[in-house]
Every structure is written in structure tokens, then in C-alpha cells.
Scaffold this motif. Structure first.
Motif, short mmCIF file in Angstrom:
data_model
loop_
_atom_site.label_atom_id
_atom_site.label_comp_id
_atom_site.label_asym_id
_atom_site.label_seq_id
_atom_site.Cartn_x
_atom_site.Cartn_y
_atom_site.Cartn_z
N SER A 1 33.94 -18.93 19.82
CA SER A 1 35.14 -19.30 20.54
C SER A 1 36.16 -18.16 20.54
O SER A 1 36.32 -17.46 19.53
CB SER A 1 35.78 -20.54 19.88
OG SER A 1 37.09 -20.74 20.37
N PRO A 2 36.86 -17.97 21.65
CA PRO A 2 37.94 -16.97 21.67
C PRO A 2 38.98 -17.22 20.58
O PRO A 2 39.67 -16.28 20.17
CB PRO A 2 38.54 -17.14 23.07
CG PRO A 2 37.45 -17.72 23.90
CD PRO A 2 36.67 -18.62 22.96
N LYS A 3 39.10 -18.44 20.09
CA LYS A 3 40.10 -18.76 19.07
C LYS A 3 39.81 -18.10 17.72
O LYS A 3 40.70 -18.03 16.87
CB LYS A 3 40.21 -20.28 18.89
CG LYS A 3 40.78 -20.99 20.10
CD LYS A 3 40.89 -22.49 19.86
CE LYS A 3 41.50 -23.20 21.07
NZ LYS A 3 41.61 -24.66 20.88
N ILE A 4 38.56 -17.66 17.51
CA ILE A 4 38.25 -17.02 16.24
C ILE A 4 37.85 -15.55 16.43
O ILE A 4 37.39 -14.91 15.48
CB ILE A 4 37.15 -17.77 15.46
CG1 ILE A 4 35.82 -17.75 16.21
CG2 ILE A 4 37.58 -19.18 15.13
CD1 ILE A 4 34.64 -18.23 15.35
N GLU A 5 38.02 -15.02 17.63
CA GLU A 5 37.63 -13.63 17.89
C GLU A 5 38.28 -12.66 16.91
O GLU A 5 37.62 -11.80 16.34
CB GLU A 5 38.03 -13.23 19.31
CG GLU A 5 37.03 -13.57 20.37
CD GLU A 5 37.46 -12.94 21.69
OE1 GLU A 5 38.29 -13.53 22.38
OE2 GLU A 5 36.96 -11.86 21.98
N GLU A 6 39.61 -12.80 16.72
CA GLU A 6 40.30 -11.84 15.85
C GLU A 6 39.88 -12.00 14.39
O GLU A 6 39.86 -11.03 13.63
CB GLU A 6 41.81 -11.97 15.99
CG GLU A 6 42.38 -13.34 15.64
CD GLU A 6 43.89 -13.38 15.76
OE1 GLU A 6 44.54 -12.31 15.68
OE2 GLU A 6 44.44 -14.49 15.93
N TYR A 7 39.50 -13.21 14.00
CA TYR A 7 39.01 -13.44 12.64
C TYR A 7 37.64 -12.76 12.47
O TYR A 7 37.38 -12.11 11.44
CB TYR A 7 38.89 -14.93 12.35
CG TYR A 7 40.18 -15.70 12.44
CD1 TYR A 7 40.95 -15.96 11.32
CD2 TYR A 7 40.65 -16.16 13.67
CE1 TYR A 7 42.14 -16.66 11.40
CE2 TYR A 7 41.84 -16.87 13.78
CZ TYR A 7 42.59 -17.11 12.64
OH TYR A 7 43.78 -17.80 12.73
N VAL A 8 36.77 -12.94 13.45
CA VAL A 8 35.44 -12.33 13.41
C VAL A 8 35.57 -10.81 13.39
O VAL A 8 34.88 -10.13 12.61
CB VAL A 8 34.60 -12.79 14.62
CG1 VAL A 8 33.30 -11.99 14.72
CG2 VAL A 8 34.28 -14.28 14.50
N GLY B 1 37.87 -25.86 10.05
CA GLY B 1 36.59 -25.19 10.32
C GLY B 1 36.71 -23.82 10.91
O GLY B 1 35.71 -23.09 11.02
N LYS B 2 37.92 -23.41 11.29
CA LYS B 2 38.08 -22.13 11.98
C LYS B 2 37.66 -20.95 11.09
O LYS B 2 36.93 -20.05 11.54
CB LYS B 2 39.54 -21.98 12.43
CG LYS B 2 39.80 -20.79 13.32
CD LYS B 2 41.18 -20.87 13.96
CE LYS B 2 42.30 -20.82 12.95
NZ LYS B 2 43.63 -20.76 13.59
N TRP B 3 38.10 -20.95 9.84
CA TRP B 3 37.75 -19.85 8.94
C TRP B 3 36.25 -19.83 8.65
O TRP B 3 35.61 -18.79 8.71
CB TRP B 3 38.53 -19.98 7.63
CG TRP B 3 39.98 -19.68 7.72
CD1 TRP B 3 40.76 -19.66 8.85
CD2 TRP B 3 40.85 -19.35 6.64
NE1 TRP B 3 42.06 -19.36 8.53
CE2 TRP B 3 42.15 -19.16 7.19
CE3 TRP B 3 40.68 -19.22 5.27
CZ2 TRP B 3 43.25 -18.83 6.39
CZ3 TRP B 3 41.77 -18.89 4.47
CH2 TRP B 3 43.04 -18.70 5.03
N ASP B 4 35.70 -20.99 8.31
CA ASP B 4 34.28 -21.05 7.97
C ASP B 4 33.41 -20.66 9.17
O ASP B 4 32.35 -20.05 9.00
CB ASP B 4 33.91 -22.44 7.47
CG ASP B 4 34.50 -22.73 6.09
OD1 ASP B 4 33.73 -22.67 5.11
OD2 ASP B 4 35.71 -22.98 6.00
N ALA B 5 33.85 -21.03 10.36
CA ALA B 5 33.10 -20.66 11.56
C ALA B 5 33.10 -19.15 11.73
O ALA B 5 32.07 -18.55 12.10
CB ALA B 5 33.71 -21.34 12.78
N ALA B 6 34.23 -18.51 11.49
CA ALA B 6 34.30 -17.06 11.62
C ALA B 6 33.37 -16.37 10.63
O ALA B 6 32.68 -15.40 10.97
CB ALA B 6 35.75 -16.59 11.41
N PHE B 7 33.35 -16.86 9.40
CA PHE B 7 32.44 -16.27 8.41
C PHE B 7 30.98 -16.56 8.76
O PHE B 7 30.11 -15.70 8.58
CB PHE B 7 32.78 -16.76 7.01
CG PHE B 7 33.93 -16.03 6.38
CD1 PHE B 7 33.73 -14.79 5.80
CD2 PHE B 7 35.22 -16.56 6.40
CE1 PHE B 7 34.78 -14.08 5.24
CE2 PHE B 7 36.28 -15.86 5.85
CZ PHE B 7 36.07 -14.62 5.26
#
Length: 414
Positions: free
Chosen positions: A30-37, A274-280
Motif C-alpha cells: 500500500s502507498p500508506k506504508i511506502e515510506e516505512y518500507v 497492522g501498518k508497522w508489521d505490514a511494512a516489516f
């Protein structure tokens, strides 16, 4: 026309970057986690290196332990403690677990020499029976931790051995003859002031360290996550233990959270839904450590226990740093104390558990056996094995899939 085609090509290229991040999988991100990834992919500092880097900047590092039962995090803690840099620089390890008055006893045990490991286990068990004001601290990982410190110390010269301290409310089972259940419940009201007691016990040990002969003037503190918060004036009326320590030694204390899941009585969900865990997950669940300030993680609203504070806080306001070590599905919980073969302890354990702790009378052989078995039989399990928690695994899968779906193209996410 040519300009329109260029715009379309550019749009497709950007879309591919979203769908196919640097982990190289044909997956939806998702674009919502791009910067985290992107941040995770760029960060290559291992948890151990990160903690040791903190010790270059701070004298005290407080590690925010997750679920008390999780043994996996203690694998990481052993990696930290056994690192040569830690041995050379850090003179003291403090824990929430263990009553303060047992500090001298357990420190002597993990620093002593024994003819055999069995002799050490016997000495440790003699102390472990009285290490906590619960009938017996049944979580396997604290026994695991004490054994780890002993194994490290076995190979070290006296001047480099690690020293340990417990910080919890003082209590002695040797002084409980005639103690009633009601009197014990009155004692447990001290829990309302647990952070104050723990914080001040830790301060006493830090002053001994800083003013003492050991040239290693640094300490690692392991507190369960709520006690490790650094929140300044935004904390509840009674400050957290971590905050008490930080206020006494301004600029010298850092705290680090280990990745967790949200829990109150039972598990309820993941950090940031779930946003952080999804990025990891999108980065292969990469184990790293980093400062929260200046990262997208640090800017997020603190949601582990948001009701604990007077106002909304961001993660960077509660913790200095963050470590990701193993996703939730890989955590291993442990109950039971290994090598607890002292059958003569049964009567005392039943007295503590039933008469004093629970206010009941357990007299049948079956009831007595059940109590002893609970504490003595070692068993390990994962979150799905917990009562009623299968739905939690399904919930976290749903939360992660909002942001990350391995092997799924963007157009297939509906």
C-alpha cells in the motif's frame, strides 16, 4: 500526444514501484506504508549494534520488554549481554522481575564458580523459590535469563563478570508464617506504587555503580513495556519507573521498545492497526534497531496504551528507539521452571498458591498435584495456542493484508 504518453509511462512506473518494492517480490504494498518500507530497507543496524550504539551516547538503556511470557525476546537479550562490547562497557543489568531484597543472593549465584552445572542449578533453585512475591515466578524466560548470565560469566575474569540486580517490591516468604489471605491482599496494594518503588530501587543501584570501583559505569535495565515509558509531564499522576530514572539522570537515559502487539487481558491487534508489521513483513521481517525521532514510525500516535497519558503522544515522545525482532507469529511463550525437581517444596508451594494467594484450601492429592504441575512442568506455546486467541491471528492477518499482500498484484487486491 507524446507528452500524454510520457505521463502514462511515468504513472505506470510509479505504480510498479508501489507494487514491487525493493524486496523484489511481486506483491502489493500500500502507498500508506511506502515510506516505512523505504526506511526499513535503508536501515541495516542490527538490534545488538543499535543497543551498543546507544551505550556510546547514554549511560543507562532501558529495554521495554513485551509479554512477560515471551522467551524469544530473551534470545535477543542474551545476544546483547554476550557481545564483547557489552561485557567491556556495561557493569550492571537490572530487571523488574525479582524482589529487591534478593539482589545480593542472585548476583552472588551468577558470579560464583561451581563444580558442575548441576551444582549451579541447585543453588539457583534454592534462591528462585523466594525470588518473587507471587507463589513462584512461573515464566520460563527469567530462569532462562539467569542461566544466560551465569553461562556468560563462567568464561570471564572476575573484573569483567556481569552483575545483576532485581528492583521489584521487597518481600520475603521466610517471614510469612501465619500470614492470611486478607493480610496478603493488603500488602498487594503496594502495586499502586510499584513504579515508584522500582524506580527508586534502580536509582539506589545506579548510584552504587556510578560511585563504585567498577570502571564500567553503564547499566541495562529490563522493564516490562509500561514501566519503561519516558513521558515527562504527560505521565499519569504516579510516574513510571523509567521516567523516575530519567529525571534523576537527565540526558543520560534512553529507552527502547521491542515490537509488540496491543494487549489488555487478551491480545487485541497490532501497532498502528497492522501498518508497522505490514511494512516489516514487506521487508522480510528484517531485524533492526533505530532511533524513532526523524522517522515515520516516530511521528505516529502512540497506541500501545494511549489511555495512560494526559494527552495524545507520538511514539518519539515515549521511546528513544525501537527494535523489531521476530514477528508476532514467531514468538514463543514459556511457562514452567526447568529442573524444579524438589518435591519437598510442594507443601510450601500449595500454601502460597492456595491459602495465601487465592484464599482457598487445596487438600486433595489431585489439587496439590495440579498446583505443582502448573509451576514445574515446562511447556511452550505460541499466540494461537492461547485460549481464544485463534481469532487474534486471523485479525492480525487481516490488519497486515490491508497494507501488504505477498504475491498479489495491485489489481488483484479487491
Amino acid at each position: 500526444m507524446l507528452q500524454t504518453m510520457r505521463i502514462k509511462v511515468l504513472f505506470i512506473f510509479i505504480s510498479l514501484l508501489v507494487v514491487c518494492p525493493t524486496h523484489g517480490q511481486d506483491s502489493y504494498v500500500s502507498p500508506k506504508i511506502e515510506e516505512y518500507v523505504d526506511f526499513i530497507n535503508d536501515c541495516n543496524t542490527s538490534p545488538v549494534d543499535y543497543v551498543m550504539g546507544l551505550f556510546d551516547r547514554y549511560d543507562v538503556v532501558i529495554l521495554g520488554e513485551r509479554d512477560h511470557r515471551d522467551t524469544t525476546q530473551y534470545d535477543l537479550i542474551e545476544q546483547i549481554m554476550s557481545d564483547p562490547r557489552f561485557i567491556d562497557q556495561v557493569g550492571l543489568i537490572m530487571t523488574e522481575i525479582g524482589v529487591y531484597n534478593m539482589t545480593g543472593t542472585v548476583d552472588c549465584i551468577v558470579n560464583a564458580s561451581y563444580a558442575s552445572d548441576r551444582e549451579f542449578e541447585t543453588a539457583l533453585w534454592d534462591a528462585y523459590q523466594n525470588l518473587d512475591y507471587t507463589p513462584l515466578w512461573e515464566n520460563t524466560n527469567f530462569h532462562q535469563y539467569l542461566c544466560s548470565v551465569y553461562r556468560i560469566n563462567k568464561r570471564l575474569p572476575a573484573e569483567k563478570k556481569l552483575h545483576i540486580s532485581c528492583t521489584d517490591v521487597p518481600f520475603s516468604w521466610h517471614q510469612t508464617e501465619g500470614l492470611t489471605h486478607e493480610q496478603f491482599q493488603d500488602f498487594l496494594h503496594i502495586w499502586d506504587y510499584k513504579d515508584i518503588v522500582m524506580g527508586n530501587n534502580a536509582l539506589t543501584e545506579l548510584y552504587k555503580l556510578f560511585d563504585g570501583p567498577d570502571p564500567r559505569k553503564k547499566a541495562l535495565i529490563i522493564f516490562n513495556s509500561p514501566h519503561s515509558f519516558l513521558t515527562g509531564p504527560n505521565s499519569r499522576p504516579a510516574p513510571y519507573a523509567g521516567q523516575i530514572i530519567a529525571e534523576r539522570f537527565p540526558g543520560r537515559v534512553a529507552n527502547v521498545a521491542i515490537n509488540w502487539a496491543k494487549r489488555r487481558n487478551e491480545y487485541r491487534g497490532l501497532t498502528q492497526n497492522g501498518k508497522w508489521d505490514a511494512a516489516f513483513a514487506a521487508c522480510g521481517n528484517k531485524s533492526i534497531g533505530f532511533d524513532l525521532a526523524g522517522t515515520p514510525f516516530g511521528e505516529d500516535r502512540f497506541d500501545l496504551r494511549p489511555g495512560f497519558f494526559k494527552k495524545r503522544l507520538e511514539y518519539k515522545e515515549v521511546y528513544t528507539g525501537f527494535i523489531f525482532y521476530k514477528p508476532v507469529g514467531e514468538w514463543v511463550f514459556g511457562i514452567g521452571i526447568p529442573n524444579m525437581a524438589d518435591a519437598g517444596f510442594v507443601d510450601e508451594l500449595v500454601r502460597r498458591d492456595s491459602e495465601i494467594w487465592s484464599g482457598e484450601t487445596m487438600s486433595s492429592p489431585e489439587e496439590r498435584s495440579e498446583i505443582y504441575d502448573y509451576y514445574a512442568r515446562t511447556r511452550s506455546f505460541r499466540i494461537p495456542d492461547l485460549s481464544g486467541q485463534t481469532s487474534f491471528i486471523e485479525k492480525i492477518d487481516r490488519q497486515i493484508s490491508r497494507y501488504y499482500k505477498p504475491g498479489v498484484r495491485k489489481g488483484e487486491t479487491e
